[in-house]
Write a protein that holds these residues in place. Structure first.
Motif, PDB file in Angstrom:
ATOM      1  N   UNK A  61       0.729  -1.220  -0.100  1.00 29.42           N
ATOM      2  CA  UNK A  61       0.168   0.044  -0.025  1.00 29.42           C
ATOM      3  C   UNK A  61       0.980   1.290   0.093  1.00 29.42           C
ATOM      4  N   UNK A  62       1.888   1.235   0.794  1.00 30.95           N
ATOM      5  CA  UNK A  62       2.896   2.208   0.875  1.00 30.95           C
ATOM      6  C   UNK A  62       3.465   2.582  -0.513  1.00 30.95           C
ATOM      7  N   UNK A  63       4.024   1.587  -1.266  1.00 30.46           N
ATOM      8  CA  UNK A  63       4.836   1.553  -2.358  1.00 30.46           C
ATOM      9  C   UNK A  63       3.510   2.154  -3.482  1.00 30.46           C
ATOM     10  N   UNK A  64       2.434   1.604  -3.506  1.00 34.03           N
ATOM     11  CA  UNK A  64       1.324   2.170  -4.403  1.00 34.03           C
ATOM     12  C   UNK A  64       1.031   3.681  -4.478  1.00 34.03           C
ATOM     13  N   UNK A  65       0.929   3.984  -3.059  1.00 33.67           N
ATOM     14  CA  UNK A  65       0.444   5.421  -2.724  1.00 33.67           C
ATOM     15  C   UNK A  65       1.753   6.453  -2.932  1.00 33.67           C
ATOM     16  N   UNK A  66       3.231   5.868  -2.778  1.00 37.61           N
ATOM     17  CA  UNK A  66       4.255   6.668  -3.047  1.00 37.61           C
ATOM     18  C   UNK A  66       4.891   6.607  -4.408  1.00 37.61           C
ATOM     19  N   UNK A  67       4.156   5.742  -5.121  1.00 33.54           N
ATOM     20  CA  UNK A  67       4.603   5.651  -6.733  1.00 33.54           C
ATOM     21  C   UNK A  67       5.942   4.896  -6.795  1.00 33.54           C
ATOM     22  N   UNK A  68       6.334   3.960  -5.590  1.00 33.17           N
ATOM     23  CA  UNK A  68       7.439   3.336  -5.436  1.00 33.17           C
ATOM     24  C   UNK A  68       7.509   1.878  -6.488  1.00 33.17           C
ATOM     25  N   UNK A  69       7.950   1.624  -7.625  1.00 36.19           N
ATOM     26  CA  UNK A  69       7.962   0.629  -8.408  1.00 36.19           C
ATOM     27  C   UNK A  69       8.848  -0.350  -7.789  1.00 36.19           C
ATOM     28  N   UNK A  70       7.880  -1.617  -7.686  1.00 38.32           N
ATOM     29  CA  UNK A  70       8.377  -2.724  -7.068  1.00 38.32           C
ATOM     30  C   UNK A  70       8.620  -3.541  -8.168  1.00 38.32           C
ATOM     31  N   UNK A  71       9.817  -3.909  -8.659  1.00 40.52           N
ATOM     32  CA  UNK A  71      10.285  -4.397  -9.810  1.00 40.52           C
ATOM     33  C   UNK A  71      10.973  -5.934  -9.600  1.00 40.52           C
TER      34      UNK A  71
END
Length: 514
Positions: free
Chosen positions: A146-156
């Motif tokens: 959720x944090x990654x989605x909201x902060x625009x952090x791409x988890x590749x």
């Protein structure tokens, strides 16, 4: 293109042709039977027939035998005589040897083109299943996503997730106020499971370039559907990774493809071999979602065939969705085996010519009890069917032949070189470096202020500006640590990022293009 594909011969003397109607192939199917009864050959001839009718296929090659689809059968093969005799017996008059267009895939990139997805696209639900996390650990993983989605952090890739979990642990107090408790023990457990997955080679699944689903829907110059073969002999050593990958791929097809209603033939047929691995120890919530996908994906033109030893391996709610069935022999050595045999027989429309339970017990290798959907989707009467022989090579192809086919593949070179673009790991690292520099600058400023105050008190320096104590003020504004500076920056962004989370699908996978 014919309306149906020839399965084999049934009835008296096996002279009655048995067909699977292409228009009902997206109503899914089941291939079941004990080891050594002919399931793999049945899968092979179905893949051949779909390909010949312009339908792409995706299947997993668990034993290595199905690579033979890429080579023609031969009159020199030891089974040439029995094959031609069987073809004549069942009325397969146009039986001939030929090869089919194939595309080889391999998570490890050794026996096929590398196939990858990103951590973001996999999603927390299936990743938690892959890592065998507890409910509490899955909750922490959901917070991280959720944090990654909201902060625009791409988890590749794997290191993106590992770096994000470290940051979540360092800022758990700030995050806990908004998302709930983040236990360090849960983060540690997730990190350990990631290390285990990495040791199994699972880290190779995550990265870029990610699989383009359009590459699974290709046909060749003659209009034959390409047969996509996933090399799974090594992958099967990690059963949970194997099952999760196929489930992810199925969910991606479900989320991505448009509705097509009831097409004349499927857009793709997906064979899920060793299907019991998908359901072993699976929570009911996951089984319910798989049942939902199986029920709805047919309207997107995808047929799913589950391949397993025993129909009892498939939950009843999903088994009820499988309209086309090929049941090879079942062994009944124990009381449970006999019970499973009776249940399997009850799934078929009765045939007054024979007892279905006895037939399932007695059919020989290459023979099966079949029931295919008829017009208007009515289940066909069960028949004892002699399965037609394959046109392609029976057994694996040589490594040199595989390499040559890979070199001629339409996706040759597309996935060979891994790309590592800026993503969560690099962004978090850059933020941490910026915070460290800010903290170092603040620390130097504070030291300078302290030195100035000491000189003032020692009456060695007077500028006329020292009229009040500044140490408390400077200490509160300048002494933030790296983590505190980062946490405050994140806290300020929470309000502005709310509502910007990406949309995820029924199985938690990321909607492409969002």
């Amino acid at each position: 293109m014919s309306e149906g594909i020839f399965i084999g011969g049934g009835g008296p003397g096996y002279g009655q042709p048995q067909h699977l109607l292409l228009s009902y192939a997206n109503r899914h199917g089941l291939i079941a039977g004990a080891t050594g009864t002919g399931k793999t050959v049945t899968l092979q001839i179905l893949a051949e027939s779909f390909s010949a009718n312009g339908v792409p296929v995706f299947l997993s090659d668990v034993k290595g035998d199905l690579s033979g689809l890429g080579a023609s059968g031969s009159a020199e093969h030891k089974l040439h005589g029995p094959f031609t005799e069987r073809a004549a017996k069942i009325g397969f008059t146009d039986y001939a040897y030929r090869a089919f267009p194939v595309t080889f895939w391999d998570l490890f990139g050794k026996k096929g083109h590398p196939v990858r997805t990103t951590v973001s696209e996999m999603g927390p639900l299936m990743l938690a299943r892959l890592l065998e996390l507890t409910e509490a650990q899955e909750g922490v993983l959901n917070i991280a996503f959720r944090v990654a989605d909201e902060q625009g952090l791409a988890l590749l890739d794997m290191k993106d997730l590992q770096s994000l979990l470290v940051w979540v642990g360092e800022n758990r107090d700030t995050l806990g106020l908004r998302y709930g408790n983040v236990a360090p023990a849960s983060i540690g457990a997730i990190q350990r499971r990631l290390l285990v997955l990495e040791g199994q080679g699972g880290d190779r699944l995550f990265g870029e370039p990610a699989l383009d689903l359009a590459d699974l829907f290709l046909t060749d110059a003659e209009g034959l559907g390409r047969i996509n073969i996933l090399a799974a002999d090594t992958l099967m050593q990690s059963p949970r990774l194997y099952a999760t990958f196929l489930l992810w791929l199925l969910s991606e097809l479900f989320e991505t493809l448009p509705e097509v209603g009831d097409p004349e033939k499927p857009r793709l047929v997906f064979f899920f071999d060793e299907a019991h691995l998908l359901f072993d120890d699976a929570p009911k919530a996951l089984v319910d979602k798989v049942e939902q996908v199986a029920r709805l994906i047919r309207s997107k033109g995808v047929g799913v065939f589950f391949v397993t030893q025993n129909p009892a391996d498939v939950p009843d709610d999903i088994l009820g969705q499988l309209g086309n069935r090929v049941q090879h022999a079942l062994r009944a050595f124990t009381a449970k085996d006999q019970q499973d045999l009776r249940r399997a027989a009850q799934n078929y429309r009765a045939n007054p010519a024979f007892d279905i339970e006895d037939a399932i017990r007695e059919v020989g290798t290459g023979e099966a009890v079949t029931s295919m959907l008829e017009r208007k989707g009515v289940p066909g009467v069960a028949e004892r069917t002699l399965i037609r022989p394959p046109s392609s090579q029976l057994g694996p192809i040589a490594d040199a032949t595989r390499a040559a086919l890979m070199g001629m593949s339409p996706v040759a070179g597309k996935y060979d070189t891994e790309v590592d673009r800026e993503s969560a790991h690099e962004i978090l690292q850059a933020r941490a470096e910026e915070a460290a520099q800010a903290a170092e600058t603040a620390e130097r400023a504070e030291e300078a202020a302290k030195e100035e105050e000491r000189e003032f008190r020692a009456a060695r320096r007077y500028t006329g500006k020292q009229v009040e104590r500044s140490s408390a003020r400077s200490r509160s504004s300048r002494s933030d640590s790296v983590g505190e500076a980062f946490a405050k920056s994140f806290a300020r962004q929470l309000g502005t990022r709310t509502g910007q989370a990406v949309v995820r699908g029924v199985l938690g996978s990321l909607f492409r293009g969002r």
